[in-house]
Design an enzyme around this catalytic site. Structure first.
Site, PDB file in Angstrom:
ATOM      1  N   CYS A   1      -5.659   0.088   7.183  1.00  0.00           N
ATOM      2  CA  CYS A   1      -5.564   0.637   5.820  1.00  0.00           C
ATOM      3  C   CYS A   1      -6.738   1.588   5.532  1.00  0.00           C
ATOM      4  O   CYS A   1      -7.902   1.198   5.586  1.00  0.00           O
ATOM      5  CB  CYS A   1      -5.550  -0.502   4.794  1.00  0.00           C
ATOM      6  SG  CYS A   1      -5.297   0.085   3.107  1.00  0.00           S
TER       7      CYS A   1
ATOM      8  N   ARG B   1       3.184   4.726   6.459  1.00  0.00           N
ATOM      9  CA  ARG B   1       3.596   4.049   7.700  1.00  0.00           C
ATOM     10  C   ARG B   1       4.058   2.615   7.482  1.00  0.00           C
ATOM     11  O   ARG B   1       4.376   1.915   8.447  1.00  0.00           O
ATOM     12  CB  ARG B   1       2.417   4.042   8.688  1.00  0.00           C
ATOM     13  CG  ARG B   1       2.002   5.437   9.125  1.00  0.00           C
ATOM     14  CD  ARG B   1       0.648   5.433   9.796  1.00  0.00           C
ATOM     15  NE  ARG B   1      -0.423   5.155   8.849  1.00  0.00           N
ATOM     16  CZ  ARG B   1      -1.725   5.175   9.149  1.00  0.00           C
ATOM     17  NH1 ARG B   1      -2.099   5.439  10.388  1.00  0.00           N
ATOM     18  NH2 ARG B   1      -2.628   4.923   8.230  1.00  0.00           N
TER      19      ARG B   1
ATOM     20  N   ASP C   1       0.555   3.757   1.775  1.00  0.00           N
ATOM     21  CA  ASP C   1       0.565   4.343   3.126  1.00  0.00           C
ATOM     22  C   ASP C   1       1.995   4.614   3.615  1.00  0.00           C
ATOM     23  O   ASP C   1       2.865   3.743   3.507  1.00  0.00           O
ATOM     24  CB  ASP C   1      -0.142   3.372   4.085  1.00  0.00           C
ATOM     25  CG  ASP C   1      -0.479   4.031   5.417  1.00  0.00           C
ATOM     26  OD1 ASP C   1       0.459   4.477   6.107  1.00  0.00           O
ATOM     27  OD2 ASP C   1      -1.671   4.087   5.767  1.00  0.00           O
TER      28      ASP C   1
ATOM     29  N   HIS D   1      -1.823  -4.122   5.031  1.00  0.00           N
ATOM     30  CA  HIS D   1      -1.593  -3.655   6.405  1.00  0.00           C
ATOM     31  C   HIS D   1      -2.903  -3.331   7.109  1.00  0.00           C
ATOM     32  O   HIS D   1      -3.834  -2.810   6.505  1.00  0.00           O
ATOM     33  CB  HIS D   1      -0.666  -2.429   6.416  1.00  0.00           C
ATOM     34  CG  HIS D   1      -1.306  -1.174   5.869  1.00  0.00           C
ATOM     35  ND1 HIS D   1      -1.815  -0.178   6.679  1.00  0.00           N
ATOM     36  CD2 HIS D   1      -1.542  -0.772   4.599  1.00  0.00           C
ATOM     37  CE1 HIS D   1      -2.313   0.792   5.925  1.00  0.00           C
ATOM     38  NE2 HIS D   1      -2.165   0.457   4.663  1.00  0.00           N
TER      39      HIS D   1
ATOM     40  N   CYS E   1       0.851  -1.191   0.000  1.00  0.00           N
ATOM     41  CA  CYS E   1       0.000   0.000   0.000  1.00  0.00           C
ATOM     42  C   CYS E   1       0.890   1.245   0.000  1.00  0.00           C
ATOM     43  O   CYS E   1       2.023   1.216   0.473  1.00  0.00           O
ATOM     44  CB  CYS E   1      -0.903  -0.006   1.231  1.00  0.00           C
ATOM     45  SG  CYS E   1      -2.037   1.421   1.313  1.00  0.00           S
TER      46      CYS E   1
HETATM   47 CO    CO Z   1      -3.292   1.193   3.108  1.00  0.00          CO
END
Ligand code: CO
Length: 202
Positions: free
Chosen positions: A102, A47, A45, A99, A43
């Site tokens: 999400c 993090r 993202d 993850h 993803c």
């Molecule tokens: Co995500």
């Protein structure tokens, strides 16, 4: 002028100096080519950065990232990455790296209209539709979204199996192991989903 990204350039100079201190030929060696051991679909993202979480070095993991780690059969971008990874780089391990927490998966569940991204999230709504009963039976909202994250990773593994690239590789007798992993940024731990299925290339 100070902005939010200048520090990254400073970090870069410091990092390369440290790398060269430890191994003077480090960057020189990377110019000869790459032989990554895995393709990872993750993803976007901020993090979940795989190189950080998995402690991989440069040259080890071929990476593609999009919102909610989706394998879409009309996505030339990912399919090109997959083909190059399998047919040119000879990669034998493909990791779908989802993850918990999400935002893309959550938005798909909550059915919020955000705009263009809704079309992308429709891929996850398909996953929801296929598992509606199981998801509805989970009372705790947090647990439900966690399960949807897992189901989404497993669905993308199935989507991988349906790609022309995967099927061609199987037909040619190549080894291609698919791994369903879910990262938990609240603990730092990567969970492996259904490892017994992942060992089979069929
Ligand atoms: Co995500």
């Amino acid at each position: 002028m100070k902005d939010n990204v200048t520090k990254f350039l400073q970090n870069n100079r410091q990092w390369l100096a440290e790398k060269q201190d430890i191994e003077p030929q480090y960057f020189q060696k990377l110019t000869t080519g790459q032989q990554p051991v895995a393709l990872l679909l993750g993803c976007s993202d901020s993090r979940v950065s795989p190189a950080v979480v998995l402690g991989s070095d440069l040259g080890e993991i071929f990476v593609h990232r999009n919102i909610a780690n989706v394998v879409a059969h009309s996505d030339m971008n990912f399919l090109s990455v997959l083909q190059y990874a399998v047919e040119v780089l000879g990669i034998e391990d493909v990791i779908v790296y989802g993850h918990y927490g999400c935002g893309g998966v959550k938005a798909a569940w909550e059915d919020d209209a955000i705009g263009l991204i809704d079309n992308w999230l429709a891929h996850i709504k398909d996953v929801i539709a296929r598992h509606q009963a199981e998801l509805d039976a989970i009372v705790d909202e947090h647990d439900r979204l966690d399960r949807l994250v897992e189901l989404n990773v497993l669905a993308q593994i199935e989507n991988l199996r349906q790609t022309s690239i995967y099927r061609k590789a199987m037909k040619a007798g190549k080894t291609l192991r698919l791994h369903a992993w879910v990262y938990d940024f609240a603990s730092g731990k990567v969970n492996v989903l259904e490892p017994e299925r992942m060992m089979s290339a069929a």
